[in-house]
Scaffold this active site. Structure first.
Site, short mmCIF file in Angstrom:
data_model
loop_
_atom_site.label_atom_id
_atom_site.label_comp_id
_atom_site.label_asym_id
_atom_site.label_seq_id
_atom_site.Cartn_x
_atom_site.Cartn_y
_atom_site.Cartn_z
N GLN A 258 0.84 -1.20 0.00
CA GLN A 258 0.00 0.00 0.00
C GLN A 258 0.87 1.25 0.00
OE1 GLN A 258 -3.10 -1.00 -0.23
NE2 GLN A 258 -3.56 1.09 -0.85
N HIS A 261 2.45 2.97 -3.24
CA HIS A 261 1.62 3.71 -4.21
C HIS A 261 1.99 5.17 -4.25
CE1 HIS A 261 -1.35 1.15 -6.05
NE2 HIS A 261 -1.60 0.55 -4.91
N GLU A 326 -10.34 1.93 2.79
CA GLU A 326 -10.53 1.50 1.40
C GLU A 326 -10.34 -0.02 1.29
OE1 GLU A 326 -7.41 2.92 -1.08
OE2 GLU A 326 -8.48 2.51 -2.96
N HIS A 327 -9.22 -0.49 1.82
CA HIS A 327 -8.91 -1.93 1.78
C HIS A 327 -8.81 -2.47 3.21
CE1 HIS A 327 -6.77 -0.27 -1.86
NE2 HIS A 327 -7.53 -1.20 -2.43
N ASP A 360 -6.11 -6.08 -6.52
CA ASP A 360 -5.71 -5.00 -7.42
C ASP A 360 -5.69 -5.44 -8.87
OD1 ASP A 360 -5.39 -3.02 -5.55
OD2 ASP A 360 -3.27 -3.45 -5.20
N HIS A 419 -52.43 19.69 -9.51
CA HIS A 419 -52.13 18.29 -9.19
C HIS A 419 -53.41 17.56 -8.77
CE1 HIS A 419 -47.95 19.62 -9.12
NE2 HIS A 419 -47.54 18.39 -8.86
#
Lengths: 429, 429
Positions: A258, A261, A326-327, A360, A419
């Protein structure tokens, strides 16, 4: 990297600090982006060509904005066979999973005799933004394009900046594998503006997806409403839950995967063993120097890495929900049971044989996921991003007689006489 | 009102003009809104109280920001029995339809032995923005709150401005019927800021839904990312497809029902009969003066109304898809067949016994729908607005052996060595 334990007196303060840590530089780019969008709306292709010359140091013409079929074919042909096979395996698996996501239409008739339902249909045209340079990942092209194809989108237009004219052939090969052949070599806010408003060379789309830098994110925010957009992607993060039965080296490498990145990425280990945390920290230190991206991964781990020692796994679940990562890796004996207790995560990876990197590339579910605690309310990319629903109602005269009077009463209470009358006229007949 | 025919020489130009007609004043409020949000973040309740005094001419304290349980009960008790029954019928029908929308989780094991899926979970906390003053509609409270409840949202916080202290008791009764009892008498950008960032009195939520004025819309845009938001609602519109077998008066009233919402609303008739168009125009002229909201409906019809005469219904379908209307009435002999040919509409009303007003109140599907041609990519409010998905993957050692090598190859091609290693370490073991 910080290491904290739930038994620390200041645990809550330090965990809250971790939660609120800003990991992105918040550039004020809104005025610049507004100017670029206005310029693209006014001057179309000419503006695109000017901005591409200025920002990407590349001279284009209306005729070369689009990547040619020959370039795409040449790129695809240049890929080594093993990589082409890997792309193909990934594409097939991603397609299988996303086809399984396709929702069913709904149709029901109730006791009053009203028939109603909802129908899913694909968007006509979508734009995929693919970052250029170091972040141009072929896997992301597959992850963005294949769900759109699976949903049935008719037209997919891809924009990828090519700074200095450099375009990763794997990105083109991945696009081709995903059935995308309308590719423009432009990026930044100008690409988002072109996709949203259209130019002579680039017809407008209905929705724009894909990550980008601060200018791209701000441009998506500004065109929102004119077209649909996906979530604004922030830096990536992982939370790993692991007990002492794990190999510290594997967990260390998962954390570093991770971290490599982006300097702003975040890797967090939650464990019930302080000794295991120490072993993982030592393994991180040993692995780090051997990585090609050691500088990036080291900076991320130094600034944003964290190890949290808990007394028991119930504490861990509560922390995960506050982090809404996220993960989420669940490297525990009964990962499904633990997963059932977690409410907020973009994607979960269950058990020691399923590191996040599998997701991934080749697992099948999408790797475009909500970051920065947005998994509290947002979801990963899916076929739902490329579909919209139309609801419908059909009433017989008898059914209208049953439900119409309540509609008249409510419309009158809201002061909307036309209406009320549009129902009442039919009730009277 | 314009009346055009597909046989007119300038049809395409005039239809394109209709499509591009701006129906909203685009106020530049971004700086003002940014200031309000920053102030609410900095000063919390004190800022809310100041803005409410300034904009809503109402003096609040931290203790009176929230509407009390006694006020809600008193409002609910004050509603006439027939209206309470109508609200109840509407609530039950809306709940039934939205419960039917609830999606199933997905779980699959593929040939490689990889098990994966996606799990839907509700958001923890959502904010409902309900406009005050003339646009405070109890039906909208039901339409926003009930899908959230059906999705399983734990906490629903509602904000409704009460200019001059006036609060529609029906709005409170509708909230109570939908199970919403956390109600704050604040509005504008300050309410959106409070919901997004929290104050001492108002805990933050995860997503904010509901329409509002230009300030509310801009505030939602600015807090997007911190929290989720729904679509930015524009003025309402209807497209009515009707042949000469319809009663012109009914169709005229249907068009006026849309027009009476707002001067910026738009009503469009598409018909294959010029004589029928004339008859509808005459009926509009006859009905208009009898309406309490004649001024608003007349202004809308004058400025934005349109009648389009087509040669055949295939032309009509193509025009509908270009208009992508919020509401579509199909007042034709085989409305289901026609609906099947249309791609873009927020909601459709099939057949002569199903005017759009039925859908506004009691049909069951949501009346919060995509406006301003956004039905090309957006959908009406639903349980999906209050759910998020977590995808998950579980791989055995054998499954990893099958798909892992392709993951390693792709990670290496992307220059992400730690990704490759996190898979390779497990393959080697």
């Amino acid at each position: 990297m910080i290491c904290i334990s739930t038994t620390d007196a200041d645990f809550e303060a330090r965990f809250t600090e971790l939660l609120s840590q800003a990991r992105e530089t918040t550039e004020t780019v809104d005025r610049i982006v507004a100017g670029i969008i206005a310029d693209v709306r006014a001057r179309g292709d000419a503006a695109l060509i000017d901005y591409t010359a200025r920002f990407d140091r590349q001279t284009l013409t209306p005729g070369t904005l689009r990547v040619s079929a020959a370039e795409i074919e040449a790129a695809a042909a240049s890929i080594p066979a093993d990589l082409a096979a890997a792309l193909d395996l990934a594409a097939i698996r991603i397609e299988t999973f996303h086809r399984a996501q396709l929702p069913q239409d709904l149709r029901m008739t109730d006791a009053a005799g009203v028939t109603m339902g909802q129908r899913w249909t694909a968007l006509d045209a979508v734009g995929l933004y693919v970052p250029g340079g170091k972040a141009a990942y072929p896997s992301s092209v597959l992850m963005n394009a294949i769900p759109a194809r699976a949903a049935g989108v008719g037209r997919i237009a891809m924009c990828v900046p090519t700074p200095g004219g450099v375009l990763n052939p794997l990105v083109l090969a991945a696009a081709r594998r995903a059935g995308v052949t309308e590719i423009y070599r432009i990026g930044g806010a100008q690409a988002v503006a072109a996709l949203a408003y259209g130019t002579a060379s680039i017809p407008a789309v209905d929705r724009i997806v894909g990550p980008g830098n601060a200018y791209v994110a701000e441009a998506k925010r500004q065109v929102f409403g004119r077209v649909g957009i996906d979530n604004i992607a922030g830096p990536s993060e992982v939370v790993v839950l692991a007990d002492a039965n794990n190999d510290p080296r594997r967990i260390a490498v998962d954390l570093l995967a991770q971290a490599e990145h982006d300097e702003a990425a975040q890797s967090i280990l939650i464990t019930d063993s302080a000794a295991f945390a120490d072993a993982v920290a030592a393994a991180v230190a040993a692995e780090l120097p051997t990585l090609p991206r050691a500088a990036i991964a080291g900076a991320s781990w130094e600034a944003h890495g964290a190890m949290i020692v808990v007394d028991d796994w119930a504490q861990a679940v509560a922390l995960v929900d506050r982090l809404a990562p996220e993960h989420l890796e669940l490297m525990l004996p009964d990962p499904e049971a633990m997963f059932a207790r977690v409410r907020h995560a973009g994607a979960a990876f269950l058990g020691g044989w399923c590191p996040e990197a599998v997701g991934d590339y080749v697992a099948g579910p999408n790797h475009v996921l909500p970051t920065g605690r947005t998994a509290r309310f947002a979801s990963g990319l899916s076929v739902f991003d490329f579909l919209k629903r139309t609801t419908w109602v059909s009433a017989s005269r008898a059914a209208l007689a049953e439900i119409g009077p309540a509609g008249v009463a409510l419309a009158e209470a809201e002061g909307l006489q036309a209406h009320a009358r549009s129902i009442a006229l039919r009730l009277q007949s």
